[in-house]
Design a protein around this motif. Structure first.
Motif, short mmCIF file in Angstrom:
data_model
loop_
_atom_site.label_atom_id
_atom_site.label_comp_id
_atom_site.label_asym_id
_atom_site.label_seq_id
_atom_site.Cartn_x
_atom_site.Cartn_y
_atom_site.Cartn_z
N LEU A 303 -12.30 -58.70 16.83
CA LEU A 303 -13.29 -59.37 17.68
C LEU A 303 -13.51 -60.83 17.31
O LEU A 303 -13.61 -61.69 18.19
CB LEU A 303 -14.61 -58.60 17.60
CG LEU A 303 -15.73 -59.03 18.54
CD1 LEU A 303 -15.32 -58.84 20.00
CD2 LEU A 303 -17.00 -58.25 18.25
N ILE A 304 -13.61 -61.12 16.00
CA ILE A 304 -13.98 -62.48 15.58
C ILE A 304 -12.96 -63.53 16.02
O ILE A 304 -13.35 -64.57 16.59
CB ILE A 304 -14.26 -62.52 14.07
CG1 ILE A 304 -15.56 -61.76 13.77
CG2 ILE A 304 -14.38 -63.96 13.57
CD1 ILE A 304 -15.89 -61.64 12.28
N PRO A 305 -11.63 -63.36 15.77
CA PRO A 305 -10.70 -64.39 16.25
C PRO A 305 -10.72 -64.56 17.77
O PRO A 305 -10.62 -65.69 18.27
CB PRO A 305 -9.33 -63.86 15.78
CG PRO A 305 -9.63 -62.98 14.63
CD PRO A 305 -10.93 -62.33 14.97
N PHE A 361 -23.12 -59.45 10.97
CA PHE A 361 -22.89 -59.22 12.40
C PHE A 361 -24.11 -59.61 13.22
O PHE A 361 -23.99 -60.21 14.30
CB PHE A 361 -22.55 -57.75 12.66
CG PHE A 361 -21.20 -57.34 12.14
CD1 PHE A 361 -20.09 -58.16 12.28
CD2 PHE A 361 -21.03 -56.12 11.50
CE1 PHE A 361 -18.85 -57.79 11.81
CE2 PHE A 361 -19.78 -55.72 11.02
CZ PHE A 361 -18.70 -56.56 11.18
N ALA A 362 -25.30 -59.24 12.73
CA ALA A 362 -26.52 -59.57 13.47
C ALA A 362 -26.72 -61.07 13.57
O ALA A 362 -27.14 -61.60 14.62
CB ALA A 362 -27.72 -58.91 12.79
N LEU A 363 -26.42 -61.80 12.50
CA LEU A 363 -26.61 -63.25 12.49
C LEU A 363 -25.60 -63.98 13.38
O LEU A 363 -25.85 -65.11 13.80
CB LEU A 363 -26.52 -63.78 11.06
CG LEU A 363 -27.73 -63.41 10.17
CD1 LEU A 363 -27.44 -63.73 8.70
CD2 LEU A 363 -28.97 -64.15 10.63
N MET A 364 -24.45 -63.35 13.66
CA MET A 364 -23.47 -63.98 14.56
C MET A 364 -24.06 -64.20 15.95
O MET A 364 -23.60 -65.07 16.69
CB MET A 364 -22.22 -63.10 14.66
CG MET A 364 -21.38 -63.06 13.39
SD MET A 364 -20.59 -64.63 12.98
CE MET A 364 -19.25 -64.64 14.17
N LEU A 428 -12.71 -49.76 20.56
CA LEU A 428 -14.13 -49.76 20.92
C LEU A 428 -14.63 -51.18 21.19
O LEU A 428 -15.34 -51.43 22.17
CB LEU A 428 -14.95 -49.12 19.81
CG LEU A 428 -16.45 -49.00 20.04
CD1 LEU A 428 -16.73 -48.09 21.22
CD2 LEU A 428 -17.15 -48.47 18.78
N CYS A 429 -14.25 -52.12 20.32
CA CYS A 429 -14.68 -53.51 20.53
C CYS A 429 -14.11 -54.08 21.82
O CYS A 429 -14.79 -54.79 22.56
CB CYS A 429 -14.27 -54.38 19.34
SG CYS A 429 -15.33 -54.17 17.90
N GLY A 430 -12.84 -53.76 22.09
CA GLY A 430 -12.25 -54.23 23.34
C GLY A 430 -12.95 -53.65 24.55
O GLY A 430 -13.21 -54.35 25.54
N ILE A 431 -13.26 -52.35 24.50
CA ILE A 431 -13.92 -51.68 25.62
C ILE A 431 -15.33 -52.23 25.84
O ILE A 431 -15.72 -52.57 26.96
CB ILE A 431 -13.97 -50.17 25.38
CG1 ILE A 431 -12.56 -49.59 25.42
CG2 ILE A 431 -14.86 -49.48 26.40
CD1 ILE A 431 -12.47 -48.19 24.87
N VAL A 432 -16.11 -52.30 24.75
CA VAL A 432 -17.49 -52.79 24.86
C VAL A 432 -17.51 -54.24 25.34
O VAL A 432 -18.34 -54.63 26.19
CB VAL A 432 -18.23 -52.65 23.51
CG1 VAL A 432 -19.58 -53.36 23.55
CG2 VAL A 432 -18.42 -51.17 23.18
N LEU A 433 -16.58 -55.05 24.82
CA LEU A 433 -16.54 -56.45 25.22
C LEU A 433 -16.23 -56.59 26.71
O LEU A 433 -16.91 -57.34 27.43
CB LEU A 433 -15.49 -57.19 24.38
CG LEU A 433 -15.30 -58.68 24.67
CD1 LEU A 433 -16.61 -59.44 24.49
CD2 LEU A 433 -14.22 -59.27 23.78
N GLU A 434 -15.20 -55.87 27.19
CA GLU A 434 -14.87 -55.94 28.62
C GLU A 434 -16.04 -55.43 29.48
O GLU A 434 -16.33 -55.97 30.55
CB GLU A 434 -13.61 -55.12 28.89
CG GLU A 434 -12.34 -55.67 28.28
CD GLU A 434 -11.76 -56.82 29.08
OE1 GLU A 434 -12.23 -57.05 30.21
OE2 GLU A 434 -10.86 -57.51 28.56
N SER A 460 -21.61 -57.11 21.46
CA SER A 460 -20.57 -56.40 20.72
C SER A 460 -20.83 -56.49 19.21
O SER A 460 -20.65 -55.51 18.47
CB SER A 460 -19.19 -56.97 21.05
OG SER A 460 -18.91 -56.87 22.44
N PHE A 461 -21.28 -57.66 18.76
CA PHE A 461 -21.61 -57.82 17.34
C PHE A 461 -22.80 -56.94 16.94
O PHE A 461 -22.82 -56.38 15.84
CB PHE A 461 -21.91 -59.29 17.02
CG PHE A 461 -20.68 -60.15 16.90
CD1 PHE A 461 -19.69 -59.84 15.99
CD2 PHE A 461 -20.53 -61.28 17.68
CE1 PHE A 461 -18.56 -60.64 15.87
CE2 PHE A 461 -19.40 -62.08 17.58
CZ PHE A 461 -18.42 -61.77 16.67
#
Length: 487
Positions: A303-305, A361-364, A428-434, A460-461
């Motif tokens: 997710l980060i990159p 993650f929360a601070l991002m 999961l990150c890809g799905i939630v992000l989309e 997502s973060f």
């Protein structure tokens, strides 16, 4: 020369430092395998453009690797018992190097994906080996230090890799990423023939006429993993019917796998995964932590990159430069915490690490277009400090109570569980992000970023922060370790 005589000769030649030389040898190969698992993320946008792929299809270059690596980890104990350390290790390194070369020369995405699967199979076989060596070759008073030094070396590769990889992508394109593992593989092969013994774990001779591989268990594990990953992709990009069928298939494969492994144990046959491991409460709880931790770790590595490039509009080389300080801090933290793990309860160290990772993650979510880059680096570094607390402590806390005969199986199983979480985490990150992008009225089809896109990334973060907080509940149960109470 017999196999045991070969091991004795190595110990006599190199003395007390031999176990450290052996650890160094497998560390180089593990660095190559971990680099191949994470470095591809910097190249995903460029690869997507080259093959005209959507984000979901391009993500399979990562998810396919993770799925293959997850399943192949279960074969490591059998391979080591049958072929010994050296043959197993060398075979995996040759496969990893071949996958890198083929992937870099590929002109079709299907061939790239096949190369990634080959690399994943090799990486899965290699990654449990260091934990087995640490638990077998080092005494309890040195295991934390060995884990710390090993972890420090291993994370330097993915820490430096994105920086070099980002520059290579800008200069030479995505193909150069695949070739990065080749020098590491060549070095690992030279070290293997010099320091890695031909024996199986415990110094016993490898038995090529031993028990056959539990193919049915392996096929059930592979089917369950693939159904689970495809089911999660279908949850967002497909139909609910297809997703439900695939997820039901994953549950059915899991139940069948457990039933089959129990049957193998009752019949006295060599099971792919010894379920007696989970009768040790610290190992069972450590596996829960490893699963959730793998989901958060590999999900964020994907997710980060993507966030920095497609959310904030930064170039691949700049992304690598921003992530470099966090990686270097991680290496130093692991070395320090490794020494603490020999003296302090591991559940404290793991819990502290999960808390720091959740906070990162929360601070991002506080980052926006006008945020100074040093603040983004600080939040990423905080998360890497958290990882530094978890990495050398989790395996020790989970595996110290195990009977010595279960160590190889334990290292394989906990790595399998962690990587299964990792494979799920990437999807999961890809799905939630989309999903959140669509909810905010944005998509990656738009070339320009927007506040709505940042909001989708932020949500997502927050999901990853919640998962880390949940893992702290299981981490507290590591305190039940008898080995820790004796300390």
């Amino acid at each position: 020369m017999s196999q045991s005589a070969h091991l004795d000769a190595l110990r006599e030649r190199y003395g007390e430092r031999y176990r450290w030389l052996l650890l160094l040898s497998v560390m180089v190969g593990t660095m190559a395998s971990i680099m191949s698992s994470t470095i591809i993320n910097v190249a995903i946008p460029d690869m997507s453009q080259h093959f005209t792929l959507g984000q979901e299809r391009a993500q399979w270059a990562t998810s396919g690797f993770m799925a293959a690596m997850t399943v192949s980890m279960l074969t490591t104990p059998w391979l080591l018992a049958r072929y010994g350390y050296r043959r197993t290790y060398v075979g995996a390194m040759l496969l990893l190097m071949g996958g890198g070369i083929v992937g870099g020369l590929s002109s079709q995405f299907a061939l790239v994906l096949a190369a990634r699967v080959a690399e994943g199979l090799a990486a899965g076989v290699v990654q449990p080996i260091p934990a087995i060596i640490i638990m077998r070759a080092f005494g309890p008073q040195e295991q934390g230090r060995a884990s710390g030094l090993f972890g420090m070396g291993v994370v330097l590769a993915p820490a430096i890799g994105p920086s070099i990889g980002g520059v290579l992508v800008d200069l030479f394109g995505w193909r150069s990423i695949f070739f990065m593992v080749v020098p590491f593989c060549l070095a690992s092969l030279w070290l293997a023939y010099k320091f890695v013994p031909v024996t199986a774990p415990g110094g016993v001779a490898a038995n090529r006429k031993g028990a056959t591989l539990d193919w049915r268990g392996l096929l059930l594990a592979a089917a369950g993993t693939l159904c689970l990953l495809n089911g999660m992709v279908e949850l967002h990009g497909g139909t609910w019917l297809h997703a439900s069928l695939l997820l039901a298939g994953a549950v059915a494969a899991l139940l069948a796998f457990v039933a089959w492994e129990r049957r193998m144990a009752r019949q006295g046959n060599e099971a792919l995964m010894n379920l007696a491991l989970f009768g040790y409460r610290p190992f069972a709880m450590g596996s829960v932590v490893a699963f959730i931790y793998g989901t958060a770790l590999f999900g964020s590595t994907y997710l980060i990159p993507v966030y920095l490039q497609l959310g904030l509009g930064l170039s691949p080389s700049y992304v690598g430069t921003l992530l470099l300080p966090a990686g270097l801090v991680l290496a130093v933290t692991i070395a320090m915490v490794g020494r603490l793990a020999d003296r302090q309860p591991t559940y404290w160290l793991v819990s502290i690490g999960l808390a720091l990772l959740a906070a990162s993650f929360a601070l991002m979510t506080t980052v926006h277009f006008s945020t100074a880059m040093w603040l983004l680096v600080a939040w990423a570094t905080l998360g890497r400090i958290g990882l530094g607390f978890i990495l050398p402590s989790l395996n020790l806390g989970a595996m110290r109570p195990l009977d010595p005969s279960l160590i190889a199986q334990g290292a394989s199983a906990i790595n399998f569980v962690r990587m299964l979480g990792g494979a799920i985490g990437v999807s999961l990150c890809g799905i939630v992000l989309e999903w959140r992008l669509a909810a905010h009225g944005d998509s990656f089809a738009s070339a320009s970023t927007s506040p709505a896109r940042l909001a989708a990334f932020n949500e997502s973060f927050l999901m990853l922060a919640a998962l880390c907080t949940l893992a702290m509940v299981a981490a507290w149960q590591l305190r039940a370790s008898r080995a820790e109470r004796r300390q």
